[in-house]
Motif scaffolding. Sequence first.
Motif, mmCIF file in Angstrom:
data_model
loop_
_atom_site.group_PDB
_atom_site.id
_atom_site.type_symbol
_atom_site.label_atom_id
_atom_site.label_comp_id
_atom_site.label_asym_id
_atom_site.label_seq_id
_atom_site.Cartn_x
_atom_site.Cartn_y
_atom_site.Cartn_z
ATOM 1 N N GLY A 1 0.834 -1.194 0.000
ATOM 2 C CA GLY A 1 0.000 0.000 0.000
ATOM 3 C C GLY A 1 0.870 1.245 0.000
ATOM 4 O O GLY A 1 2.044 1.198 0.350
ATOM 5 N N GLY A 2 0.289 2.348 -0.391
ATOM 6 C CA GLY A 2 1.010 3.609 -0.331
ATOM 7 C C GLY A 2 2.186 3.713 -1.270
ATOM 8 O O GLY A 2 3.089 4.515 -1.043
ATOM 9 N N VAL A 3 2.200 2.916 -2.340
ATOM 10 C CA VAL A 3 3.226 3.113 -3.373
ATOM 11 C C VAL A 3 3.100 4.534 -3.911
ATOM 12 O O VAL A 3 4.087 5.235 -4.117
ATOM 13 C CB VAL A 3 3.096 2.058 -4.485
ATOM 14 N N HIS B 1 0.116 -11.518 -4.909
ATOM 15 C CA HIS B 1 0.504 -10.148 -4.576
ATOM 16 C C HIS B 1 -0.648 -9.240 -4.961
ATOM 17 O O HIS B 1 -1.133 -9.263 -6.099
ATOM 18 C CB HIS B 1 1.764 -9.717 -5.338
ATOM 19 N N ILE B 2 -1.096 -8.444 -4.013
ATOM 20 C CA ILE B 2 -2.140 -7.452 -4.269
ATOM 21 C C ILE B 2 -1.605 -6.083 -3.871
ATOM 22 O O ILE B 2 -1.130 -5.892 -2.748
ATOM 23 C CB ILE B 2 -3.457 -7.817 -3.550
ATOM 24 N N ASP B 3 -1.638 -5.155 -4.805
ATOM 25 C CA ASP B 3 -1.103 -3.809 -4.626
ATOM 26 C C ASP B 3 -2.278 -2.839 -4.555
ATOM 27 O O ASP B 3 -3.093 -2.771 -5.486
ATOM 28 C CB ASP B 3 -0.173 -3.470 -5.804
ATOM 29 N N LEU B 4 -2.379 -2.083 -3.470
ATOM 30 C CA LEU B 4 -3.576 -1.299 -3.155
ATOM 31 C C LEU B 4 -3.407 0.158 -3.590
ATOM 32 O O LEU B 4 -2.523 0.863 -3.108
ATOM 33 C CB LEU B 4 -3.862 -1.365 -1.656
ATOM 34 N N HIS B 5 -4.294 0.601 -4.482
ATOM 35 C CA HIS B 5 -4.207 1.954 -5.053
ATOM 36 C C HIS B 5 -5.569 2.639 -5.042
ATOM 37 O O HIS B 5 -6.589 2.043 -4.700
ATOM 38 C CB HIS B 5 -3.698 1.879 -6.498
ATOM 39 N N GLU B 6 -5.567 3.906 -5.461
ATOM 40 C CA GLU B 6 -6.767 4.692 -5.685
ATOM 41 C C GLU B 6 -6.633 5.446 -7.011
ATOM 42 O O GLU B 6 -5.520 5.772 -7.437
ATOM 43 C CB GLU B 6 -6.981 5.724 -4.575
ATOM 44 N N THR B 7 -7.758 5.745 -7.620
ATOM 45 C CA THR B 7 -7.839 6.725 -8.695
ATOM 46 C C THR B 7 -8.670 7.885 -8.167
ATOM 47 O O THR B 7 -9.801 7.685 -7.717
ATOM 48 C CB THR B 7 -8.506 6.128 -9.948
ATOM 49 N N THR B 8 -8.127 9.095 -8.191
ATOM 50 C CA THR B 8 -8.765 10.240 -7.552
ATOM 51 C C THR B 8 -9.047 11.353 -8.559
ATOM 52 O O THR B 8 -8.452 11.405 -9.632
ATOM 53 C CB THR B 8 -7.869 10.807 -6.442
#
Length: 304
Positions: free
Chosen positions: A82-84, A166-173
């Motif tokens: 998270g937080g990449v 592997h799961i990479d946690l992101h957002e689109t804002t």
Amino acid sequence: MNYPIGTPGQPWGDAEKAAWRARQQARRSYADDVLSRIEGLRAHTDVVAYGSIDCEADGAFPVYALRSKAWDEALPCALVTGGVHGYETSGVHGALDFVESHLADYDGRINVLVAPCVSPWAYERIQRWNRRALDPNRSFISDSPCDESAALMRLVAPMAGRFLVHIDLHETTDSDESEFRPAKAARDGQPFEPDTIPDGFYLCGDSADPQAGFQQAVIAAVATVTHIAPPDAKNEIIGSPVVAHGVINYDYRALGLCAGVTDARYRTTTEVYPDSPRATPAECNAAQVAAVRAALDYALAAGG
């Protein structure tokens, strides 16, 4: 739309990057928001210090991973990141919520390694890039110039070949369109081309190994928590064809994405939309947790 730094059509040099960096002020505390939660988890997890990000005048930021207390070398491994992109808040706090509430559920079944905040300088400044105007999520490459990406690569390298998921946690804002894409165009000396922001959750799979059933299992789980983004009029999400409900694909390795940092069979990148009038911050965090649990459950059921 001209960005306020640089000359249109000319890539940034050191002066423009310094001017951009001067605009980035800390707006929240990594120590208060993230490190304090990690400290509170020491009794229940193994806390691994895996580097210190030297941000010169802005100080040094220690980075930590949390791993299963019942780590068993005979078991496969899972990676949660998270937080990449530091501004993508639910990625950080969703990862920590998962550790607090569900990590122990997987003891004896799979080892889980969680790096909740890969980019702490950017977390504090609610920024996509690191202080050198580099995008960490395009920097998972050999001899990475991005300290944040390089530190995570060093952390996982000794476990090469052992990761199942592997799961990479992101957002689109909304700020992707109002700030970060215009800044990228200016930095690279390219014209800014407006796009739309999808309203809802979606996934980016790996075009080299899509694992369609895995992606749909994650989408189905998240759909019980928050709404899934529909395609636009061109059947696309952020310029990429929709290949299944709520799913697009990127070439992880070619783009230097975090989700390509391992050879895990099951890999995905989440994208939560926190600016939707139909979602709350708590719902966004819960969507990330649901995605992590669904990814782990599917991988365990399907095996390697």
